[in-house]
Design a protein around this motif. Structure first.
Motif, PDB file in Angstrom:
ATOM      1  N   ALA A  58       0.821  -1.210   0.000  1.00 49.02           N
ATOM      2  CA  ALA A  58       0.000   0.000   0.000  1.00 49.02           C
ATOM      3  C   ALA A  58       0.854   1.258   0.000  1.00 49.02           C
ATOM      4  O   ALA A  58       0.631   2.182  -0.801  1.00 49.02           O
ATOM      5  CB  ALA A  58      -0.932   0.001   1.211  1.00 49.02           C
ATOM      6  N   ALA A  59       1.820   1.324   0.904  1.00 49.58           N
ATOM      7  CA  ALA A  59       2.599   2.554   1.055  1.00 49.58           C
ATOM      8  C   ALA A  59       3.556   2.781  -0.111  1.00 49.58           C
ATOM      9  O   ALA A  59       3.835   3.920  -0.472  1.00 49.58           O
ATOM     10  CB  ALA A  59       3.372   2.522   2.371  1.00 49.58           C
ATOM     11  N   ALA A  60       4.054   1.695  -0.710  1.00 42.58           N
ATOM     12  CA  ALA A  60       5.024   1.848  -1.797  1.00 42.58           C
ATOM     13  C   ALA A  60       4.362   2.161  -3.131  1.00 42.58           C
ATOM     14  O   ALA A  60       4.941   2.863  -3.959  1.00 42.58           O
ATOM     15  CB  ALA A  60       5.866   0.583  -1.929  1.00 42.58           C
ATOM     16  N   THR A  61       3.138   1.667  -3.352  1.00 44.02           N
ATOM     17  CA  THR A  61       2.551   1.821  -4.691  1.00 44.02           C
ATOM     18  C   THR A  61       1.373   2.791  -4.752  1.00 44.02           C
ATOM     19  O   THR A  61       1.035   3.261  -5.834  1.00 44.02           O
ATOM     20  CB  THR A  61       2.066   0.462  -5.245  1.00 44.02           C
ATOM     21  N   GLY A  62       0.718   3.087  -3.631  1.00 42.89           N
ATOM     22  CA  GLY A  62      -0.518   3.859  -3.669  1.00 42.89           C
ATOM     23  C   GLY A  62      -0.303   5.355  -3.704  1.00 42.89           C
ATOM     24  O   GLY A  62      -0.278   6.013  -2.661  1.00 42.89           O
ATOM     25  N   LYS A  63      -0.165   5.920  -4.868  1.00 43.47           N
ATOM     26  CA  LYS A  63       0.012   7.379  -5.002  1.00 43.47           C
ATOM     27  C   LYS A  63      -0.264   7.792  -6.445  1.00 43.47           C
ATOM     28  O   LYS A  63      -0.354   6.947  -7.344  1.00 43.47           O
ATOM     29  CB  LYS A  63       1.408   7.813  -4.562  1.00 43.47           C
ATOM     30  N   ASP A  64      -0.431   9.085  -6.639  1.00 41.44           N
ATOM     31  CA  ASP A  64      -0.689   9.647  -7.970  1.00 41.44           C
ATOM     32  C   ASP A  64      -1.956   9.063  -8.602  1.00 41.44           C
ATOM     33  O   ASP A  64      -2.070   8.974  -9.828  1.00 41.44           O
ATOM     34  CB  ASP A  64       0.506   9.409  -8.914  1.00 41.44           C
ATOM     35  N   GLY A  65      -2.918   8.639  -7.760  1.00 41.10           N
ATOM     36  CA  GLY A  65      -4.145   8.064  -8.274  1.00 41.10           C
ATOM     37  C   GLY A  65      -3.973   6.667  -8.846  1.00 41.10           C
ATOM     38  O   GLY A  65      -4.880   6.144  -9.500  1.00 41.10           O
ATOM     39  N   LYS A  66      -2.820   6.062  -8.601  1.00 43.12           N
ATOM     40  CA  LYS A  66      -2.520   4.728  -9.144  1.00 43.12           C
ATOM     41  C   LYS A  66      -2.086   3.810  -7.997  1.00 43.12           C
ATOM     42  O   LYS A  66      -2.085   4.191  -6.840  1.00 43.12           O
ATOM     43  CB  LYS A  66      -1.399   4.836 -10.180  1.00 43.12           C
ATOM     44  N   GLY A  67      -1.711   2.587  -8.359  1.00 43.13           N
ATOM     45  CA  GLY A  67      -1.156   1.684  -7.376  1.00 43.13           C
ATOM     46  C   GLY A  67      -2.050   0.511  -7.059  1.00 43.13           C
ATOM     47  O   GLY A  67      -2.945   0.143  -7.823  1.00 43.13           O
TER      48      GLY A  67
ATOM     49  N   ARG B 238      -1.501   2.919  13.142  1.00 48.85           N
ATOM     50  CA  ARG B 238      -0.866   1.856  12.350  1.00 48.85           C
ATOM     51  C   ARG B 238      -1.295   1.974  10.890  1.00 48.85           C
ATOM     52  O   ARG B 238      -0.486   1.864   9.980  1.00 48.85           O
ATOM     53  CB  ARG B 238      -1.244   0.489  12.923  1.00 48.85           C
ATOM     54  N   SER B 239      -2.574   2.201  10.672  1.00 50.09           N
ATOM     55  CA  SER B 239      -3.082   2.379   9.311  1.00 50.09           C
ATOM     56  C   SER B 239      -2.610   3.703   8.727  1.00 50.09           C
ATOM     57  O   SER B 239      -2.228   3.776   7.545  1.00 50.09           O
ATOM     58  CB  SER B 239      -4.612   2.319   9.320  1.00 50.09           C
ATOM     59  N   LEU B 240      -2.627   4.756   9.535  1.00 51.00           N
ATOM     60  CA  LEU B 240      -2.200   6.071   9.069  1.00 51.00           C
ATOM     61  C   LEU B 240      -0.806   6.016   8.456  1.00 51.00           C
ATOM     62  O   LEU B 240      -0.537   6.629   7.425  1.00 51.00           O
ATOM     63  CB  LEU B 240      -2.230   7.044  10.250  1.00 51.00           C
ATOM     64  N   HIS B 241       0.100   5.247   9.085  1.00 50.41           N
ATOM     65  CA  HIS B 241       1.492   5.176   8.643  1.00 50.41           C
ATOM     66  C   HIS B 241       1.718   4.147   7.542  1.00 50.41           C
ATOM     67  O   HIS B 241       2.871   3.944   7.134  1.00 50.41           O
ATOM     68  CB  HIS B 241       2.399   4.852   9.825  1.00 50.41           C
ATOM     69  N   SER B 242       0.677   3.484   7.065  1.00 48.56           N
ATOM     70  CA  SER B 242       0.903   2.443   6.057  1.00 48.56           C
ATOM     71  C   SER B 242      -0.176   2.459   4.987  1.00 48.56           C
ATOM     72  O   SER B 242      -0.038   3.139   3.978  1.00 48.56           O
ATOM     73  CB  SER B 242       0.982   1.070   6.733  1.00 48.56           C
ATOM     74  N   THR B 243      -1.275   1.725   5.211  1.00 50.31           N
ATOM     75  CA  THR B 243      -2.306   1.618   4.187  1.00 50.31           C
ATOM     76  C   THR B 243      -2.990   2.952   3.912  1.00 50.31           C
ATOM     77  O   THR B 243      -3.578   3.137   2.847  1.00 50.31           O
ATOM     78  CB  THR B 243      -3.363   0.578   4.595  1.00 50.31           C
ATOM     79  N   GLY B 244      -2.905   3.887   4.858  1.00 48.73           N
ATOM     80  CA  GLY B 244      -3.502   5.197   4.653  1.00 48.73           C
ATOM     81  C   GLY B 244      -2.972   5.903   3.415  1.00 48.73           C
ATOM     82  O   GLY B 244      -3.687   6.711   2.802  1.00 48.73           O
ATOM     83  N   GLN B 245      -1.732   5.622   3.033  1.00 48.03           N
ATOM     84  CA  GLN B 245      -1.175   6.230   1.818  1.00 48.03           C
ATOM     85  C   GLN B 245      -2.000   5.832   0.598  1.00 48.03           C
ATOM     86  O   GLN B 245      -2.341   6.667  -0.245  1.00 48.03           O
ATOM     87  CB  GLN B 245       0.281   5.799   1.647  1.00 48.03           C
ATOM     88  N   ALA B 246      -2.353   4.552   0.490  1.00 41.90           N
ATOM     89  CA  ALA B 246      -3.155   4.087  -0.647  1.00 41.90           C
ATOM     90  C   ALA B 246      -4.594   4.571  -0.558  1.00 41.90           C
ATOM     91  O   ALA B 246      -5.233   4.841  -1.580  1.00 41.90           O
ATOM     92  CB  ALA B 246      -3.116   2.563  -0.730  1.00 41.90           C
ATOM     93  N   HIS B 247      -5.135   4.678   0.679  1.00 44.42           N
ATOM     94  CA  HIS B 247      -6.505   5.167   0.827  1.00 44.42           C
ATOM     95  C   HIS B 247      -6.638   6.590   0.301  1.00 44.42           C
ATOM     96  O   HIS B 247      -7.670   6.952  -0.271  1.00 44.42           O
ATOM     97  CB  HIS B 247      -6.924   5.153   2.302  1.00 44.42           C
ATOM     98  N   LYS B 248      -5.602   7.393   0.491  1.00 51.59           N
ATOM     99  CA  LYS B 248      -5.689   8.814   0.135  1.00 51.59           C
ATOM    100  C   LYS B 248      -5.210   9.103  -1.278  1.00 51.59           C
ATOM    101  O   LYS B 248      -5.808   9.920  -1.982  1.00 51.59           O
ATOM    102  CB  LYS B 248      -4.869   9.642   1.133  1.00 51.59           C
TER     103      LYS B 248
END
Length: 540
Positions: free
Chosen positions: A279-288, A459-469
């Motif tokens: 989640a944190a490595a790929t979820g950005k720029d509307g992609k991932g 825990r989510s904020l620092h990880s999967t939250g990146q992909a959620h946003k």
């Protein structure tokens, strides 16, 4: 069709229609020389905009070998604290999840505090404080959670008549503010590699030290990781390249929800570690890729649209998708390599976390008092609806005409679009409020095929939250907060953990909404009663 690549005891299997797309991506990656370039730490692999950042974050590539120089230091630290058998880790993000994973796989007892719930922290303080050693882990030395937990435990140790210098060990980058503080106070310091990003830090000091203090054989873990490194250098029959190609190709073609099931890996916590890394490595720029951990294959139904990709850890895939098996050390090296490759295929920078930075800044701004030394004022706003022990906070138009909690939950479910997903984020106590996890399968059943993820607060904020946003569009976040029975004050700060936890929740909501994401907060006036009420409202 099946594509299976093995290296020693580690295997990656790609099945059915994912095979053709994986083969195509593999051809491009091999032609571009990606395996050799990644193992040579070529920072240009993710494009010119990412080169500067990547240049200082690729030390994890050779960590299976370079981390061996830490072994004498880890042994010395374990000997120094040998009389203290309760190890508590205060840290956040991928490095904390990695330490928890490594300790759990080794059968060790490690208490991880990567959130700020006052009940959770109070329980750790009340558990064998006279036999506790605290590991404070923060690569930057500026992590808010690590700082406040260090202050709380320092105060507790002093109140119990113990010298904090005999109870605290610090892991941080050279030259960080935390290193300076630790040296001033006489704490043992183990320096982390400044060229290892925290998300990829499992095989560095951040991941290894807490496990070593618990008695885990971390040298064996490094041996397992080193055994797969030669295969990761190969242009063909490379399990890491195959896995990365499969993940990236699927996401690029719209199959961007990764449904993760543990099918008998024998490694507790592996699914959660993979989830946060992807989640944190790929979820950005509307992609991932949006990863979702489920309890078993039967709990996630297929749905029209073809946006789900299944991943089974251990054993064989239950259907179309991927299966990965192997010893823990090898899987850590494999997954880090694969996710870096997947990010290249998708076209994102795996080391950037813009949403996390914004959420941190939002929480910090909410904690600033109206004047120096004044306690912060957190204004929750008027709820759209109150039903029993549950307050519903969200956009008025979403809940127009809604009369009760069941109707509010129905409104949230209707807000999840086609090809969308729902994420439940509980800013609660992982142990005392464990019933919150039962909401995930109940919501998944009501959504009839849309993936539903679950995570705990910070825990989510620092990880999967990146992909959620910042990841693929269509995500809806259902946030849970709850009234605390007690607070834990933070020495030297005008607030306690209750305010900090709420500030993190509110800051996360602010960041989600600034990105146009649908986010609803359910506040439990009484945690146990509120969770029971939610279960009842989601029942048949």
């Amino acid at each position: 069709m099946t594509l299976r690549v093995t290296a020693g005891r580690t295997s990656v299997t790609v099945q059915d229609d994912a095979v053709a797309h994986t083969d195509e991506a593999l051809g491009r990656l091999t032609y571009d020389g990606v395996p050799a370039a990644l193992m040579a730490k070529n920072a240009s692999l993710w494009g010119p905009d990412a080169t500067g950042r990547a240049a200082g974050r690729l030390g994890w590539v050779d960590a299976p070998e370079t981390s061996r120089r830490l072994l004498p230091e880890l042994t010395e630290a374990a000997d120094r604290f040998a009389d203290l058998d309760h190890v508590v880790l205060a840290g956040t993000g991928g490095s904390a999840r990695a330490a928890e994973l490594i300790a759990g796989a080794g059968g060790a007892d490690l208490t991880v505090l990567d959130g700020t719930d006052p009940h959770e922290v109070r329980r750790a303080l009340d558990d064998r404080l006279d036999r506790t050693v605290l590991v404070v882990s923060s690569k930057s030395g500026r992590t808010l959670e690590a700082d406040v937990l260090r202050r709380i435990f320092e105060h507790a140790f002093q109140a119990a008549g113990a010298d904090p210098a005999d109870r605290i060990v610090v892991v941080t980058d050279p030259g960080s503010p935390l290193e300076a503080t630790a040296k001033e106070t006489g704490y043992r310091v183990v320096l982390s590699d400044p060229e290892v990003n925290g998300r990829f830090a499992a095989l560095s000091a951040s991941g290894l030290l807490p496990a070593a203090l618990c008695g885990v054989d971390v040298e064996r873990l490094l041996d397992e990781a080193a055994a797969i490194v030669p295969a990761l250098r190969l242009p063909y029959d490379n399990p890491g390249l195959t896995l990365g190609a499969a993940l990236g190709a699927a996401a690029s073609r719209g199959r961007d929800k990764l449904v993760i099931t543990d099918g008998g890996s024998g490694i507790p916590g592996l699914a959660g570690w993979v989830e946060q890394l992807v989640a944190a490595a790929t979820g950005k720029d509307g992609k991932g890729i949006v990863p979702v951990v489920v309890e078993g294959p039967a709990t996630q139904r297929a749905r029209p649209g073809g946006d789900l990709l299944s991943l089974t850890l251990g054993g064989r895939s239950a259907g179309a998708g991927l299966a990965v098996a192997g010893p823990l050390g090898a899987q850590i090296a494999l997954w880090q390599f694969a996710v870096a490759v997947a990010a290249r295929v998708v076209g994102v920078d795996p080391f950037d976390e813009p949403a996390l930075r914004e959420s941190r800044a939002a929480a910090a701004s909410l904690l600033r008092g109206s004047e120096d030394g004044a306690a912060p004022t957190l204004i929750a706003g008027e709820p759209a609806l109150v039903d029993g022990d549950v307050e519903v906070h969200g956009a008025a138009e979403l809940f127009h005409g809604v009369k009760d909690l069941r109707g509010a939950l129905d409104a949230v479910i209707r807000a999840v679009p086609d090809r969308g997903h729902l994420a439940v984020v509980a800013h609660l106590d992982r142990v005392g409020d464990a019933a919150a996890e039962r909401l995930r399968p109940l919501l998944a059943r009501r959504l009839r095929g849309a993936p539903v993820g679950f995570g705990w607060g910070a825990r989510s904020l620092h990880s999967t939250g990146q992909a959620h946003k910042d990841g693929p569009p269509g995500g809806v976040v259902l946030q849970l907060t709850g009234a605390a029975r007690e607070d834990v004050p933070v020495p030297g700060r005008p607030y306690g953990l209750t305010a900090l936890q709420l500030a993190q929740a509110f800051g996360d909501l602010r960041t989600l909404r600034s990105r146009g994401r649908t986010a609803v907060r359910l506040h439990l006036r009484n945690r146990a009663a509120g969770l029971a009420q939610l279960e009842s409202a989601l029942g048949d």
